[in-house]
Design an enzyme around this catalytic site. Structure first.
Site, PDB file in Angstrom:
ATOM      1  CE  LYS A  23     -68.470   8.168 -47.448  1.00 39.04           C
ATOM      2  NZ  LYS A  23     -68.986   7.530 -48.628  1.00 39.04           N
ATOM      3  NE  ARG A 117     -71.647  10.622 -45.537  1.00 38.21           N
ATOM      4  CZ  ARG A 117     -70.576  11.014 -44.854  1.00 38.21           C
ATOM      5  NH1 ARG A 117     -70.528  10.814 -43.542  1.00 38.21           N
ATOM      6  NH2 ARG A 117     -69.561  11.566 -45.470  1.00 38.21           N
ATOM      7  CD  GLN A 183     -72.269   9.887 -40.147  1.00 32.73           C
ATOM      8  OE1 GLN A 183     -71.984  10.093 -41.322  1.00 32.73           O
ATOM      9  NE2 GLN A 183     -71.528  10.333 -39.138  1.00 32.73           N
ATOM     10  CD  GLU A 297     -66.920  14.852 -47.492  1.00 36.79           C
ATOM     11  OE1 GLU A 297     -68.094  14.921 -47.073  1.00 36.79           O
ATOM     12  OE2 GLU A 297     -66.586  14.165 -48.482  1.00 36.79           O
ATOM     13  CD  GLN A 310     -66.212  10.682 -46.800  1.00 35.92           C
ATOM     14  OE1 GLN A 310     -67.377  11.047 -46.959  1.00 35.92           O
ATOM     15  NE2 GLN A 310     -65.531  10.100 -47.755  1.00 35.92           N
ATOM     16  NE  ARG A 312     -62.220  11.405 -49.807  1.00 38.63           N
ATOM     17  CZ  ARG A 312     -63.500  11.750 -49.904  1.00 38.63           C
ATOM     18  NH1 ARG A 312     -64.442  10.974 -49.410  1.00 38.63           N
ATOM     19  NH2 ARG A 312     -63.854  12.865 -50.509  1.00 38.63           N
ATOM     20  CG  HIS A 824     -28.875   6.871 -72.025  1.00 38.45           C
ATOM     21  ND1 HIS A 824     -27.602   6.398 -72.214  1.00 38.45           N
ATOM     22  CD2 HIS A 824     -29.075   6.875 -70.683  1.00 38.45           C
ATOM     23  CE1 HIS A 824     -27.062   6.111 -71.043  1.00 38.45           C
ATOM     24  NE2 HIS A 824     -27.934   6.396 -70.097  1.00 38.45           N
TER      25      HIS A 824
END
Length: 866
Positions: A23, A117, A183, A297, A310, A312, A824
Site C-alpha cells: 500500500k 493503515r 496519512q 479508493e 489507495q 491496487r 471424452h
C-alpha cells in the site's frame, strides 16, 4: 536512524515494497502521477516491525504452531492468531522508534487527524491484492493514539482472515512483513471505489464507480448499498441510485460513527454524471501509469476535487491474450473442449501450441482460439456456431451474445478471409472396420518410429529433432482418412438421434446403440483395470501391501511380497499400455501414471472391493447385448411406420456405421498423449543434465520455461532464475481464476446460459450427453486419487478427461461442471451406459458430498433430493 524507521510517502515507489509494503509503495507512486492528489503522510517501515517482533521471543514458537495448523480449522487459527496479535500489541515501542514516528507527525501537524493503515509486503501485488486482510483506523488524533494504532496495524498482520488467506495462497507467514502508512485524514462529502474495468464482466472498456456519502467505510462494511455508475468512452452508460440511509462521519475528537442521512438526501446521487466521468478519466490515467486495471479508493472533498487514498491491481480479472493489432478479437477456450480448465505451466501450453492444428493464444495459463474471422463471415459463421453448439451450447450462446453487439464483430464479405475452407466437405468413406484397423496401425508405427529415433538425441540436436517430430505429429492428426473416420462416427450419431426422435419420439437413442462399441481405447482402459483387480483380488498379502502404499516407488517392493511378482507384472503391463495418461494430460508437465503409479492404487482397490471376478468381460458383453437388443427394437418399430422398410434399412446402415467408427474417436487423443510422454522423457533428461551442471535448481524448474526458452537455456547453459520465480508466482495466482468459455479482446468473459424452461424449479441445468435417469449418493471428487466410491454412487466433479475412465466402471452416473456432447467424458459415459449431465455450473459447490441426487441424462438436469 529516523530514515530507517520512517519514510515520507513522496520518497517511496514500487521498488520499495520490501521497506514500506504494497500500500505504501503504491501511494508513493500515485503521488508522482501528474494530476493525482494523494493526502500527505509517511510510512513506518518494515525495519520497525522487525524490531518489534525481535522484542517478543515467544513469537517464533507461536508462528511454528500456526504453520502446523490446518487452515480449515477455524477455531485453532482464531485462537493462535489472537494470541500472536496480543503478544505484538503488548510490546512497548522503544523510545527512539517512538521519537521517529512522533517526529514525522510534527512535520504534518501533531494534533491533526490521521488515517493509520496497514501496508504488508504481500499486499496490493499484481497477483494477490490481500484486500481487507489487515486493519485500517480512521480519524486518529494525537501522538499517543497514533503509536497505539501503529501497534494495532502491526498486530493485524495476524488477523484470522489474513492468516487463512496466506495459508491458502501458499505464502509463509515469516516471509511477510508489515509497514504502516500514516496519512492526513480526508473528510469527504462522498467517497467510494472505482474499478477501471468492470469487475463482474471483466470488460476493460467499462469502468464501474461505487459511490456513497461520507467516509468509504459505509460501503466497505456493507452498511449501505452504493450508487453505481458504469462509464464507457467518456459517457455514463448505466447507473443505479440507491437509497443511502446511513453514512460514516468523523468525530471531532477522533474516531468515527454512523449517522442517519437526511431523508431528503437519501436518494440523491452521491456524484453527478460529470463527476463520475471525471473520476474515471483520473482512473484511466492511474491505470495507464501502472499498466494494469486498478481498484481505486477515492474521496470527493468540498473543493470539488478528488483525493486518491489507495490504488491496487484488480487481481480477479481474467487476462486477455496478447494481440499484435488494435482490432477486436473473440476467443474460444481450448480447455473447455479438452476437458481440462486448470492452468498449464509454460512448457505445457507452449508444447500444445506447437503441436496444435490451429494457432492458439495463451492467457492466464490457458489456451484460446481466435474465431473472429470465422464469426465475421456469414458463410463460415453458421457452420462455426453449429459445430461449437453441438459440442457445448453454452459456447454458442456466449458467441451469440457477442454477435448481438453488431459493432464488435463487423461482417466481412463471404469471400473474405473468414470464408469456408476450400474443397468443401470431405468425401464419405465406406463403413469398413478395416479402415479403423489401418488408422490404428499407422499411429502405432509412427509412435514406434518416434520412440526409436528420439533415444539418441541430446542437447540442441534434441530440440531440432522435436521441431521435426511436431510436424509429423500434426501430419498424423491431419490425416484425411482419420478425420473422415471421426466425422463418420459423429455424423452417424447425430443422424440417429435426429431421425429416431423425429420418427419414434425417442431422445438420444444413439446413446444405447453405441454401448460397448469396438476399438474405444479409453473405455478399454477402464475395463483393463478391472482385469488387474482380478489378478490382485486373491492375493491377501498384496492387498495388505497396497492398502499401505505411500509414494510412487512401490512396485519393486511389491515384488518381495507373496504373490507380488504376479501383481507387479499385471500393473506393469497396464502401465505399458496406459501409463502415459494422467489427469490434465494435455499439459506435458503433469505427472503421468507411469511416473506416479500410486495414483491408480485407490481405484484398483475400489475395483477389488466393488466387483466380482470377470467383471470387465461381463460388462462389455452386457453393453453389446443391450445395444443389439435396442437395435432390434428400433428397427421393429420403424418397420411399422409408413415407408418403414426404407427407414429401417437406412437406420440399420447408420447403426452399423456408428458402431464401426465411434470408438476410433478416442484414438487420436491416445496417440497425442503417447507422443507427449516420449517428448517429456527426452526433455526431462535434458533438465536433469542442467541440474547436474548447476544451471537449474531442480528439473521441474524447466516446466516454467516455454519450449523455445528451454532450448535457449540448453544452448547457452544459463538461465534467468528470476524469470522462473516470476512464472511460479504467476502460475499459483492462475489457480484463482475461472477461465471463461468465450473471452473478448475487451476482457469481457462470457460463459453463456441455457435458454430452457423445461426443467423443474430448483433443478441444476446442464447438457444431456448420456441417456437415462439414475438416483444415488453424490460423491464430489476433485482429485481422482482421493475417490472413495461405492457401487451406485454418482460421480460429481469439475471435468473428466480420459484418465478418469477407470472411475466410470464403479459409478452409476456422472455430473460435471465442464463438458460437451462429444468430449471424452461424455463419450465414455455413453459407452458404459451411465446417465450423464455435463456443463452444470458450480456443480461441485451446489451439490454436497453425500447428498442424494437424481440425474436426468436424457433431459439434461440434476435434482437435489435432500
Amino acid at each position: 536512524m529516523i530514515e530507517q524507521y520512517v519514510r515520507d510517502l513522496r520518497q517511496v515507489d514500487p521498488t520499495r515494497v520490501a521497506v514500506v509494503g504494497g500500500k505504501g509503495a503504491h501511494l508513493g507512486e500515485l503521488s508522482r502521477i501528474d494530476g493525482v492528489r494523494v493526502p500527505d503522510g509517511f510510512c513506518v517501515t518494515t525495519d520497525a516491525f522487525r524490531r518489534i517482533m525481535a522484542q517478543a521471543p515467544s513469537i517464533d514458537d507461536q508462528l511454528d504452531q500456526l504453520s502446523r495448523v490446518d487452515p480449515d480449522d477455524r477455531q485453532a487459527v482464531r485462537t493462535l492468531s489472537e494470541r500472536i496479535r496480543r503478544t505484538i500489541e503488548e510490546v512497548v515501542i522503544p523510545d527512539d522508534l517512538a521519537a521517529a514516528i512522533t517526529g514525522a507527525l510534527a512535520r504534518f501537524g501533531e494534533q491533526a487527524a490521521y488515517a493509520v493503515r496497514s501496508s504488508a509486503t504481500a499486499e496490493d501485488l499484481p497477483t494477490a491484492s490481500f484486500a481487507g486482510q489487515q486493519d485500517t483506523y480512521l480519524n486518529v488524533v494525537g501522538p499517543a493514539a497514533i503509536l497505539q494504532h501503529v501497534s494495532r496495524c502491526w498486530a493485524s498482520l495476524f488477523t484470522e482472515r489474513a492468516v487463512t488467506y496466506r495459508r491458502r495462497g501458499g505464502i509463509d507467514h515469516r516471509t511477510v512483513l508489515m509497514a504502516v502508512v500514516v496519512q492526513r485524514m480526508v473528510f469527504p462529502q462522498a467517497s467510494g471505489i472505482l474499478f477501471t474495468a468492470d469487475p463482474v464482466t471483466g470488460d476493460r472498456k467499462v469502468a464501474a464507480v461505487d459511490a456513497g456519502f461520507g467516509l468509504g467505510e459505509a460501503l466497505v462494511s456493507g452498511l449501505v448499498n452504493p450508487d453505481v455508475f458504469r462509464v464507457r468512452n467518456g459517457e455514463v452508460v448505466a447507473k443505479t441510485i440507491a437509497a443511502k440511509e446511513r453514512a460514516v462521519h468523523a468525530l471531532p475528537g477522533g474516531g468515527t460513527r454512523e449517522v442517519a442521512v437526511d431523508a431528503r438526501r437519501q436518494e440523491q446521487p452521491a456524484l453527478t454524471d460529470a463527476q463520475a466521468v471525471s473520476l474515471v478519466e483520473l482512473g484511466r490515467r492511474i491505470e495507464a501509469h501502472f499498466g494494469h486495471p486498478q481498484d481505486i479508493e477515492w474521496c470527493l472533498v468540498d473543493d470539488g476535487g478528488f483525493r486518491i487514498v489507495q490504488s491496487r491491481p484488480i487481481t480477479t480479472l481474467f487476462p486477455v491474450p496478447e494481440a499484435d493489432d488494435e482490432e477486436n478479437h473473440v476467443y474460444v477456450s481450448v480447455g473447455h473442449g479438452q476437458m481440462m480448465t486448470d492452468p498449464m505451466k509454460p512448457l505445457g501450453y507452449s508444447m500444445w501450441q506447437l503441436t496444435a492444428m490451429v494457432p492458439m493464444h495463451e492467457a492466464g495459463g490457458r489456451l484460446f482460439v481466435d474465431v473472429t474471422r470465422r464469426l465475421a463471415s456469414p458463410a463460415s459463421r453458421a457452420g462455426l456456431l453449429d459445430a461449437l453448439g453441438k459440442g457445448d451450447p453454452l459456447v454458442r450462446d456466449a458467441l451469440e451474445t457477442v454477435l448481438e453487439r453488431e459493432e464488435f464483430v463487423p461482417s466481412l464479405p463471404d469471400a473474405g478471409p473468414g470464408g469456408p475452407p476450400a474443397g468443401g466437405a470431405p468425401t464419405p468413406i465406406p463403413t469398413d472396420p478395416a479402415i479403423v484397423t489401418e488408422l490404428i496401425e499407422r499411429s502405432r508405427s509412427s509412435i514406434a518410429a518416434l520412440e526409436r529415433d528420439i533415444r539418441t538425441r541430446t542437447g540442441p540436436e534434441l530440440f531440432d529433432f522435436l521441431l521435426e517430430a511436431f510436424e509429423e505429429h500434426k501430419r498424423v492428426l491431419s490425416d484425411p482418412l482419420s478425420i473422415q473416420a471421426i466425422m463418420a462416427g459423429m455424423e452417424a450419431t447425430w443422424w440417429l438421434n435426429d431421425k429416431l426422435q423425429e420418427w419414434l419420439g425417442e431422445k438420444n437413442a444413439a446413446d444405447t446403440l453405441t454401448l460397448s462399441a469396438p476399438d474405444n481405447v479409453t473405455s478399454e482402459m477402464g475395463l483393463a483395470l478391472l482385469d488387474v483387480a482380478d489378478v490382485v483380488r486373491p492375493l491377501p498379502e498384496v492387498l495388505a501391501f497396497l492398502r499401505e502404499v505411500e509414494g510412487e516407488d512401490f512396485l519393486d517392493e511389491l515384488a518381495k511380497v507373496a504373490g507380488g511378482s504376479e501383481a507387479r507384472d499385471a500393473i506393469e503391463a497396464y502401465l505399458d499400455r496406459y501409463g502415459m495418461r494422467c489427469v490434465g494430460e494435455i499439459d506435458i508437465t503433469r505427472p503421468r501414471w507411469r511416473e506416479r503409479p500410486d495414483t491408480l492404487v485407490p481405484v484398483l482397490l475400489d475395483n477389488v472391493r466393488i466387483f466380482e471376478p470377470g467383471a470387465a468381460e461381463r460388462r462389455f458383453e452386457q453393453g453389446r447385448l443391450k445395444a443389439r437388443k435396442k437395435e432390434q427394437d428400433v428397427l421393429s418399430r420403424l418397420r411399422a411406420l409408413p415407408d418403414g422398410e426404407l427407414k429401417a434399412d437406412e437406420t440399420r446402415r447408420m447403426i452399423e456405421r456408428v458402431r464401426t467408427f465411434i470408438g476410433y474417436r478416442e484414438y487420436p487423443k491416445y496417440g497425442i498423449i503417447s507422443r507427449y510422454f516420449l517428448y517429456k522423457q527426452a526433455l526431462l533428461k535434458e533438465a536433469e543434465r542442467l541440474v547436474r551442471a548447476g544451471v537449474l535448481a531442480e528439473r521441474e524448474d524447466s516446466f516454467y520455461l516455454t519450449f523455445r526458452e528451454l532450448r535457449d537455456v540448453v544452448r547457452a547453459n544459463r538461465v534467468d532464475d528470476r524469470l522462473i520465480q516470476q512464472r511460479k508466482e504467476a502460475f499459483r495466482s492462475y489457480h484463482e481464476l475461472n477461465p471463461p468459455r468465450v473471452l473478448t479482446s475487451d476482457g469481457e468473459a462470457l460463459d453463456g446460459a441455457y435458454r430452457r424452461e423445461d426443467a423443474p424449479v430448483g433443478a441444476l441445468i446442464g447438457l444431456p450427453v448420456s441417456a437415462g435417469t439414475v438416483e444415488g449418493r453424490a460423491r464430489v471428487v476433485l482429485d481422482m486419487a482421493e475417490a472413495d466410491l461405492e457401487a451406485g454412487d454418482i460421480l460429481v466433479t469439475t471435468f473428466t478427461d480420459p484418465s478418469w475412465s477407470p472411475l466410470f466402471v464403479a459409478v452409476a452416473g456422472l455430473v460435471t461442471e465442464v463438458g460437451g456432447l462429444m468430449t471424452h467424458g461424455a463419450v465414455i459415459a455413453r459407452e458404459y451406459g451411465l446417465p450423464a449431465v455435463v456443463g452444470v455450473g458450480r456443480a461441485t459447490t451446489l451439490i454436497r458430498d453425500g447428498q442424494r441426487i437424481r440425474v436426468h441424462g436424457t433431459d439434461g438436469y440434476v435434482e437435489i433430493l435432500d
